[in-house]
Design an enzyme around this catalytic site. Structure first.
Site, PDB file in Angstrom:
ATOM      1  N   CYS A 154      13.394  10.115   7.486  1.00 34.97           N
ATOM      2  CA  CYS A 154      13.229   9.758   8.901  1.00 34.97           C
ATOM      3  C   CYS A 154      14.562   9.803   9.633  1.00 34.97           C
ATOM      4  O   CYS A 154      14.623  10.145  10.804  1.00 34.97           O
ATOM      5  CB  CYS A 154      12.565   8.393   9.042  1.00 34.97           C
ATOM      6  SG  CYS A 154      13.282   7.166   7.970  1.00 34.97           S
ATOM      7  N   GLU A 210       9.909  16.072  15.543  1.00 35.96           N
ATOM      8  CA  GLU A 210      10.363  15.897  14.168  1.00 35.96           C
ATOM      9  C   GLU A 210       9.705  16.969  13.296  1.00 35.96           C
ATOM     10  O   GLU A 210       8.491  17.139  13.323  1.00 35.96           O
ATOM     11  CB  GLU A 210       9.934  14.506  13.698  1.00 35.96           C
ATOM     12  CG  GLU A 210      10.606  14.056  12.441  1.00 35.96           C
ATOM     13  CD  GLU A 210      10.268  12.607  12.102  1.00 35.96           C
ATOM     14  OE1 GLU A 210       9.128  12.181  12.366  1.00 35.96           O
ATOM     15  OE2 GLU A 210      11.138  11.903  11.570  1.00 35.96           O
ATOM     16  N   GLU A 220       9.064   1.205  11.351  1.00 39.23           N
ATOM     17  CA  GLU A 220      10.207   2.124  11.168  1.00 39.23           C
ATOM     18  C   GLU A 220       9.608   3.526  11.162  1.00 39.23           C
ATOM     19  O   GLU A 220       8.933   3.913  10.212  1.00 39.23           O
ATOM     20  CB  GLU A 220      10.939   1.786   9.872  1.00 39.23           C
ATOM     21  CG  GLU A 220      12.345   2.336   9.847  1.00 39.23           C
ATOM     22  CD  GLU A 220      12.418   3.695   9.194  1.00 39.23           C
ATOM     23  OE1 GLU A 220      12.324   4.706   9.933  1.00 39.23           O
ATOM     24  OE2 GLU A 220      12.585   3.740   7.972  1.00 39.23           O
ATOM     25  N   LYS A 277       0.888  -1.175   0.000  1.00 39.05           N
ATOM     26  CA  LYS A 277       0.000   0.000   0.000  1.00 39.05           C
ATOM     27  C   LYS A 277       0.916   1.212   0.000  1.00 39.05           C
ATOM     28  O   LYS A 277       1.428   1.622   1.033  1.00 39.05           O
ATOM     29  CB  LYS A 277      -0.873  -0.021   1.259  1.00 39.05           C
ATOM     30  CG  LYS A 277      -2.229   0.641   1.098  1.00 39.05           C
ATOM     31  CD  LYS A 277      -2.198   2.095   0.713  1.00 39.05           C
ATOM     32  CE  LYS A 277      -1.941   3.012   1.884  1.00 39.05           C
ATOM     33  NZ  LYS A 277      -1.733   4.425   1.435  1.00 39.05           N
TER      34      LYS A 277
END
Ligand code: ADP
Length: 482
Positions: free
Chosen positions: A285, A384, A251, A176
């Protein structure tokens, strides 16, 4: 372009025929449509994957030997290289990333296939010492049908690493992709069929996370989920997986520090410190989003970084400057808001980059921003940003460097810059994260290097041989023969 999924070896329209607009981040304009997947579409893909494996590993994919799987993966890697420019152009248009970065992603995709092609027939169990009169074996089996939820920042690299390993271990995959970046993975599935993968071995269902993504996580026919994305969504995926005891690899985000000691080679460190946050416009990331600098060289490092930041240019993917636009309007607003809030709270901007005059006013261009003297407990040091925004702060000694580096909810990657060999090792052991780079910074490192996090950065490992083990279940067979 037809808005279709890729199920059972062919392009298939969505059951409801609903679509999602594909937007070009460089000008905010629609340039295509993808299918808006439903639970029924996910179900069709899972069934196709199951048929490919067969009830007893006797389906067209399940019956393949490790050698055969390896040869097919090698062909897929070679075919990706043949379609390299096509895939890179598609990815750059879809995500807005600089063409150079998209080309690197296509190369990495091929490299994952090549790496796991060679690993297929090196994956094996063991014989274990046990009581007299026994022979004990371990065998590694695939999970079965694996679900792969992919984000929009590096679709080819992230799908490549998890699908490559899953297929190598003998699983059939349902992918997906992110609703903002699905085109390259649809093309990848098509290329897999062209090189000889049996129908159903690699399926792609496009759509929204809350619809197609959630349906994939809840589907009882999915035997393992790999998710790469935001920390919040990762939590939902983890909860959905826990509901039915489905193994999951997460992750997630990071707030990765680069730690610069006074004895570091600053000429070597400087370009790496900057690149680790501006690469892919900070939408990585493992971006090095905090730089911690030993007090005695703090001013010098801030001045060096400021000079470089002022020269960073954002532009269209085709201009191939330092960065492209951000992925979408939501992300653009979020990054701008975080920068504005930090400035309003009194944080000091040391330098800003620029945006190319050729960039469309309706594109999502964010200039690079360097903040100095950022307090450790501020949002900018803890949350973040997922944009080209770097927070720099001083530290007085090694102990404080460790405390600051480990002092966030995240633990993905860290960089250490020092010439002192003993300190390199001390720091590497004390940093609480999944990867440590000494005198370099890999932004997720190479294909061969296991990658993943601790704490809110997730768990499980992608990449390298370690990932291959994660795509298997281990069975112990104890035989008493006397
Ligand atoms: P972002 O918020 O930056 O788009 P996400 O972590 O939400 O990042 O997205 C990563 C991937 O997860 C995308 O493919 C997205 O469609 C998918 N996703 C989002 N929400 C869910 C969910 N509830 N269940 C499963 N997948 C989801």
């Amino acid at each position: 372009m037809n808005a279709t999924h890729y199920i059972d070896g062919r392009r298939a329209p969505s059951e409801g025929h609903a679509t999602i607009d594909v937007i070009d981040p460089s000008d905010g304009q629609k340039f295509g449509e993808i299918a808006r997947g439903t639970a029924a579409d996910v179900d069709a893909a899972v069934r196709a994957a199951r048929r490919a494996i067969g009830d007893n590993f006797d389906g067209p994919w399940g019956a393949k030997t490790a050698l055969e799987r390896g040869r097919l993966l090698a062909k897929l890697g070679a075919a990706v290289m043949e379609h390299h420019e096509e895939l890179a152009q598609l990815e750059a248009r879809d995500t807005g990333k600089a063409l150079r970065v998209a080309r690197n992603d296509a190369t990495a995709l091929a490299r994952y296939m090549e790496y796991y092609a060679g690993a297929c027939d090196k994956l094996h169990g063991d014989t274990l010492p046990y009581e007299r009169g026994y022979t004990v074996l371990t065998v590694r089996n695939p999970h079965g049908v694996t679900g792969h939820i992919v984000p929009w920042n590096y679709p080819m690299q992230i799908a490549g690493r998890s699908v490559g390993a899953a297929l190598a271990a003998g699983n059939a995959c349902v992918v997906k992709p992110a609703e903002d970046a699905s085109l390259s993975l649809l093309r990848l599935a098509e290329i897999a069929t062209e090189v000889g993968f049996p129908a159903g071995a690699l399926n792609v269902v496009t759509g929204y996370g809350k619809e197609a993504g959630a349906a994939l996580c809840a589907h009882p026919g999915i035997d393992h989920i790999s998710f790469t994305g935001s920390t919040m969504t990762g939590r939902s995926v983890g909860l959905a997986a826990a509901e039915r005891h489905c193994p999951v690899t997460l992750e997630l985000g990071g707030k990765s520090p680069q730690i610069v000691f006074a004895d570091a080679d600053l000429d070597a460190a400087e370009p790496v410190l900057v690149n680790a946050i501006i690469q892919n416009a900070g939408q990585t990331c493992s971006a090095g989003s905090r730089v911690l600098v030993e007090q005695s060289i703090y001013e010098e490092v801030v001045q060096r970084l400021a000079k470089r930041f002022a020269a960073v240019k954002a532009g269209t993917p085709a201009e191939d400057l330092d960065m492209g636009p951000l992925i979408n309007e939501k992300q653009f607003r979020q990054v701008r808001d975080m920068v504005a809030t930090a400035e309003a709270s009194g944080l000091k901007v040391a330098a800003r980059g620029t945006v190319s005059p050729n960039a469309s006013a309706t594109g999502y261009y964010q200039e690079a921003v360097l903040f100095r003297d950022v307090p450790h407990d501020s949002d900018l040091a803890q949350r973040e940003v997922f944009g080209p925004v770097l927070a720099v702060m001083p530290f007085k000694d090694e102990a404080e460097a460790v405390r600051l580096a480990n002092g966030t909810d995240f633990g993905l990657v860290a960089g250490v810059w020092t010439r002192d060999g003993a300190r390199q090792l001390r720091m590497a052991h004390k940093l609480h994260c999944g990867q440590v780079f000494v005198n370099n910074y890999g932004a997720a490192g190479g294909v061969e290097l296991p990658f993943g996090g601790v704490k809110s950065s997730g768990f499980g490992r992608e990449k390298g041989f370690e990932a291959l083990l994660g795509f298997t279940t281990l069975k112990t067979i104890a035989i008493k023969h006397g």
